[in-house]
Design a protein around this motif. Structure first.
Motif, PDB file in Angstrom:
ATOM      1  N   GLN A   1     -28.936 -34.362 139.268  1.00  0.00           N
ATOM      2  CA  GLN A   1     -28.921 -33.319 140.258  1.00  0.00           C
ATOM      3  C   GLN A   1     -27.619 -32.502 140.663  1.00  0.00           C
ATOM      4  N   ASP A   2     -26.460 -33.609 140.792  1.00  0.00           N
ATOM      5  CA  ASP A   2     -25.315 -32.816 141.107  1.00  0.00           C
ATOM      6  C   ASP A   2     -24.768 -32.081 140.095  1.00  0.00           C
ATOM      7  N   GLN A   3     -24.969 -32.514 138.754  1.00  0.00           N
ATOM      8  CA  GLN A   3     -24.436 -31.711 137.607  1.00  0.00           C
ATOM      9  C   GLN A   3     -25.467 -30.726 136.930  1.00  0.00           C
ATOM     10  N   GLU A   4     -26.633 -30.988 137.528  1.00  0.00           N
ATOM     11  CA  GLU A   4     -27.684 -29.968 136.861  1.00  0.00           C
ATOM     12  C   GLU A   4     -28.001 -30.352 135.362  1.00  0.00           C
ATOM     13  N   TRP A   5     -27.725 -31.737 135.206  1.00  0.00           N
ATOM     14  CA  TRP A   5     -27.832 -31.991 133.458  1.00  0.00           C
ATOM     15  C   TRP A   5     -29.563 -32.455 133.566  1.00  0.00           C
ATOM     16  N   GLY A   6     -30.077 -32.271 132.283  1.00  0.00           N
ATOM     17  CA  GLY A   6     -31.208 -32.951 131.959  1.00  0.00           C
ATOM     18  C   GLY A   6     -30.875 -33.911 130.942  1.00  0.00           C
ATOM     19  N   LEU A   7     -31.690 -35.357 131.374  1.00  0.00           N
ATOM     20  CA  LEU A   7     -31.533 -36.532 130.553  1.00  0.00           C
ATOM     21  C   LEU A   7     -32.776 -36.672 129.782  1.00  0.00           C
ATOM     22  N   VAL A   8     -32.884 -36.965 128.432  1.00  0.00           N
ATOM     23  CA  VAL A   8     -33.978 -37.147 127.883  1.00  0.00           C
ATOM     24  C   VAL A   8     -34.009 -38.446 126.706  1.00  0.00           C
ATOM     25  N   THR A   9     -34.846 -39.383 127.164  1.00  0.00           N
ATOM     26  CA  THR A   9     -35.098 -40.573 126.138  1.00  0.00           C
ATOM     27  C   THR A   9     -36.078 -40.514 125.259  1.00  0.00           C
ATOM     28  N   GLN A  10     -36.385 -40.125 124.126  1.00  0.00           N
ATOM     29  CA  GLN A  10     -37.520 -40.027 123.199  1.00  0.00           C
ATOM     30  C   GLN A  10     -37.493 -40.677 121.900  1.00  0.00           C
ATOM     31  N   ILE A  11     -38.899 -40.858 121.347  1.00  0.00           N
ATOM     32  CA  ILE A  11     -39.190 -41.300 120.077  1.00  0.00           C
ATOM     33  C   ILE A  11     -40.211 -40.512 119.345  1.00  0.00           C
ATOM     34  N   ASN A  12     -40.295 -40.420 118.189  1.00  0.00           N
ATOM     35  CA  ASN A  12     -41.277 -39.815 117.433  1.00  0.00           C
ATOM     36  C   ASN A  12     -42.422 -40.554 117.595  1.00  0.00           C
ATOM     37  N   LYS A  13     -43.884 -39.814 117.615  1.00  0.00           N
ATOM     38  CA  LYS A  13     -44.818 -40.290 118.013  1.00  0.00           C
ATOM     39  C   LYS A  13     -45.462 -41.018 116.776  1.00  0.00           C
ATOM     40  N   GLU A  14     -45.111 -40.542 115.670  1.00  0.00           N
ATOM     41  CA  GLU A  14     -45.413 -40.962 114.304  1.00  0.00           C
ATOM     42  C   GLU A  14     -44.930 -42.601 114.219  1.00  0.00           C
ATOM     43  N   GLU A  15     -43.520 -42.412 114.463  1.00  0.00           N
ATOM     44  CA  GLU A  15     -42.658 -43.761 114.155  1.00  0.00           C
ATOM     45  C   GLU A  15     -43.342 -44.616 115.355  1.00  0.00           C
ATOM     46  N   ALA A  16     -43.464 -44.246 116.612  1.00  0.00           N
ATOM     47  CA  ALA A  16     -43.617 -45.287 117.676  1.00  0.00           C
ATOM     48  C   ALA A  16     -45.187 -45.977 117.368  1.00  0.00           C
ATOM     49  N   LEU A  17     -46.114 -45.139 117.050  1.00  0.00           N
ATOM     50  CA  LEU A  17     -47.441 -45.638 116.493  1.00  0.00           C
ATOM     51  C   LEU A  17     -47.849 -46.216 115.336  1.00  0.00           C
ATOM     52  N   LYS A  18     -46.634 -46.302 114.238  1.00  0.00           N
ATOM     53  CA  LYS A  18     -46.676 -47.038 113.392  1.00  0.00           C
ATOM     54  C   LYS A  18     -47.292 -48.259 113.152  1.00  0.00           C
ATOM     55  N   PRO A  19     -47.005 -49.311 114.106  1.00  0.00           N
ATOM     56  CA  PRO A  19     -47.779 -50.506 114.110  1.00  0.00           C
ATOM     57  C   PRO A  19     -49.208 -50.592 114.418  1.00  0.00           C
ATOM     58  N   VAL A  20     -49.509 -49.444 115.178  1.00  0.00           N
ATOM     59  CA  VAL A  20     -51.020 -49.311 115.472  1.00  0.00           C
ATOM     60  C   VAL A  20     -51.772 -48.800 114.175  1.00  0.00           C
ATOM     61  N   LYS A  21     -50.981 -47.637 113.506  1.00  0.00           N
ATOM     62  CA  LYS A  21     -51.764 -47.497 112.163  1.00  0.00           C
ATOM     63  C   LYS A  21     -51.785 -48.654 111.197  1.00  0.00           C
ATOM     64  N   GLU A  22     -50.810 -49.192 111.130  1.00  0.00           N
ATOM     65  CA  GLU A  22     -50.565 -50.471 110.074  1.00  0.00           C
ATOM     66  C   GLU A  22     -51.770 -51.480 110.570  1.00  0.00           C
ATOM     67  N   LEU A  23     -52.035 -51.774 111.799  1.00  0.00           N
ATOM     68  CA  LEU A  23     -53.117 -52.848 112.320  1.00  0.00           C
ATOM     69  C   LEU A  23     -54.395 -52.140 112.096  1.00  0.00           C
ATOM     70  N   SER A  24     -54.632 -50.802 112.338  1.00  0.00           N
ATOM     71  CA  SER A  24     -55.799 -49.852 111.765  1.00  0.00           C
ATOM     72  C   SER A  24     -56.184 -50.247 110.451  1.00  0.00           C
ATOM     73  N   ASP A  25     -55.086 -50.115 109.499  1.00  0.00           N
ATOM     74  CA  ASP A  25     -55.322 -50.186 108.118  1.00  0.00           C
ATOM     75  C   ASP A  25     -55.869 -51.489 107.738  1.00  0.00           C
ATOM     76  N   ILE A  26     -55.218 -52.519 108.406  1.00  0.00           N
ATOM     77  CA  ILE A  26     -55.462 -53.730 108.084  1.00  0.00           C
ATOM     78  C   ILE A  26     -57.016 -54.145 108.620  1.00  0.00           C
TER      79      ILE A  26
END
Length: 577
Positions: A262-287
């Motif tokens: 707020q004091d500096q009026e900066w925006g901070l974002v921590t993010q990761i692509n959904k495709e990469e994030a869900l890759k283990p789920v997709k691999e589990l789904s394929d198995i």
């Protein structure tokens, strides 16, 4: 298609449907839990970065305010002496504070009095004005990030200068090292290949990236007006938390956590692509898909075996029926199972035996009729010839009348013989035999296999034997007991098979504590196609009780019901003692 293949296909389809349903439910829950874990991780990283950045700002703010509190600046303003000695003392500050690259002094009119900047460097007049305006409000200026040829980040920070009387006499504007901030932003531990932390500042309708992006080192101070729908736009709107359905600056869907400084009026974002994030789920789904495919292939064999096991007795019945139809009356279906198919096979064999017996009886009847009818016929035919010859040309006398009486008498003998044969045939069709009632009911209950929550009690009041057609009595009890089990809606079901003596009749009853039957159905319950419920989960043809009623009444008894909704029913029928 043969029934065994149909049954195998049905079993396989049920198994595939169940496996598929379990697969989707499992993957849905795994994905949900995995997304929750990712969001928690992003929240933790974003909060840690938020704390580190605020600490960085506090350290640099403390440093600039400390520099402004030095007596050398107050003395210089009192003496109005900003000569070479003063500049040399400022240079010594650069050596004393390694994070400080340059220092500029601005007076109360906003003009530059002294600076360690090189003459070849670009002008900072705009920064001077902004720093001066904020100093008048006793505020810190922090901004103008840059990224030099040595890949080092720097920024400007200012603070007002006060004399001994606490009057503002000028502003100190310093260029400081920003590598600490770079280290904070570049640390992507646990964020994967596409994960990153972004720090931005709103400028007009767009955004300025304050530090280089992880995947594009040339983006420091780069302006972008295409931030609609991005996680950074959410952060700059002052929202902190998980941002849903957002994109990164490359247009890829991401999971993101946001913070607003707020004091500096900066925006901070921590993010990761959904495709990469869900890759283990997709691999589990394929198995799991492969495993399910192998499981379906594996289930084909037991499905065929089960289908063949169920269909085999039916095929035996079909083949036996075909041979009987071709005239092989001695054929019997060999079915050893104790279930309904086994009972059907037993009833079929009994029916076949009675059919064979009836055919033999018919042969006997045909022989008896052909033999016994010869006698009256051998008398009638000559008498008719005598009448024809003797009384061709004369009226009928006493002898003629006697011959006519003899013809009438012989005809009556034939009628009695035919009536006897018909009566014997009818009695054979309704042939009764001694039936052990308790054993019959006990076998029916065992073959029905009631659920564990339903108790079926057979009282000792049942008579030892009754004269009845055994298959018909089986059909009556089987229908009433199976109905009591099928329509049971209580967690603890109780069914009682009982009997009382009423004069010349036994009154058998099947009572239960099930759902009961409404009064509007009771009067027409024994009519064909009457179904006394609207439960789509229970299938019923509406024929069973009408068949039971016909059997009971054909054997000289009557049948009825006493019921109350929610409390249960009592079905009863009578049998001659």
């Amino acid at each position: 298609m043969k029934i065994k293949f149909k049954l195998s296909l049905i079993i396989l389809l049920v198994a595939v449907t169940l496996i598929t349903l379990l697969y989707f439910v499992y993957i849905f829950n795994v994905k949900k839990a995995f997304v929750r874990q990712i969001e928690n991780q992003l929240e933790s990283v974003a909060e840690a970065k938020y704390i580190d950045i605020n600490q960085f700002i506090q350290r640099r703010t403390y440093l600039i305010r400390f520099i402004c509190s030095l007596d050398m600046f107050k003395t210089a303003f009192e003496r109005n002496k900003f000569d070479k000695d003063f500049l040399r003392s400022i240079d010594l500050l650069d050596d004393k504070f390694p994070t400080v690259h340059e220092i500029s002094i601005i007076d109360t009119t906003g003009h530059l009095l002294a600076s360690t900047r090189h003459d070849s460097m670009p002008s900072i007049e705009r920064l001077q004005r902004e720093a001066f305006m904020l100093a008048q409000k006793n505020q810190i200026y922090l901004g103008e990030f840059s990224y030099d040829e040595q890949d080092k980040l720097s920024f400007y920070i200012s603070s007002p200068l006060y004399n001994k009387d606490s009057t503002m006499v000028g502003v100190v504007l310093a260029n400081m090292d920003g590598n600490d901030l770079m280290e904070i932003m570049d640390d992507s531990t646990g964020l994967g290949k596409t994960g990153e932390t972004i720090l931005g500042e709103r400028r007009d309708s767009g955004v300025i990236y304050l530090v280089p992006l992880r995947h594009d080192r040339s983006t420091t101070m780069m302006y972008s007006n295409d931030i609609e729908g991005t996680a950074l736009n959410v952060a700059l709107l002052g929202k902190s938390g998980i941002a849903h359905e957002v994109y990164n600056y490359k247009g890829k869907k991401v999971y993101a956590a946001t913070r607003f400084i707020q004091d500096q009026e900066w925006g901070l974002v921590t993010q990761i692509n959904k495709e990469e994030a869900l890759k283990p789920v997709k691999e589990l789904s394929d198995i799991l898909i492969l495993l399910n495919l192998f499981l379906v292939i594996f289930l084909t064999i037991p499905a065929y075996i089960i289908g063949r096991y169920i269909a085999k007795p039916i095929e035996k019945l079909t083949e036996t029926a075909r041979r009987i139809n071709e005239g092989e009356l001695s054929e019997r279906a060999v079915i050893k199972s104790g279930d309904e198919i086994g009972m059907l096979g037993k009833a079929f064999n009994e029916m076949t035996g009675k059919l064979e017996h009836k055919i033999h009886e018919l042969d006997r009847y045909a022989y008896v009729i052909s033999h016994d009818l010869k006698a009256p016929l051998s008398s009638i035919m000559p008498l008719a010839d005598f009448l024809k010859e003797d009384y061709k040309n004369k009226p009928l006398d006493a002898d003629g009348k006697e011959m006519l009486d003899m013809i009438k008498e012989k005809s009556l003998d034939m009628k009695k013989l035919i009536d006897g044969v018909l009566k014997s045939a009818r009695e054979e069709y309704k042939m009764k035999e001694p039936v052990k009632v308790y054993d019959l009911v006990h076998n029916i209950v065992q073959n029905l296999h009631p659920p564990e929550n339903i108790e079926v009690q057979i009282t000792k009041n049942l008579p030892n034997t009754v004269q009845y057609h055994q298959v018909s009595l089986i059909q009556v009890f089987l229908n009433l007991i199976s109905n009591a089990i099928k329509y049971m809606d209580k967690a603890e079901g109780h069914i009682v098979v009982d009997c009382t003596r009423q004069g010349e009749y036994y009154r058998f009853s099947v009572s239960d504590n099930g759902r009961g039957i409404g009064h509007e159905y009771q009067n027409k319950l024994f009519e064909e196609f009457t179904v006394a419920h609207d439960d789509p989960g229970i299938s019923s043809s509406g024929l069973g009780l009408s068949i039971v009623k016909r059997i009971v009444e054909e054997n000289g008894g009557n049948i009825g019901v006493e019921s109350e909704l929610g409390k249960g029913s009592v079905f009863y029928f009578t049998v001659k003692a």
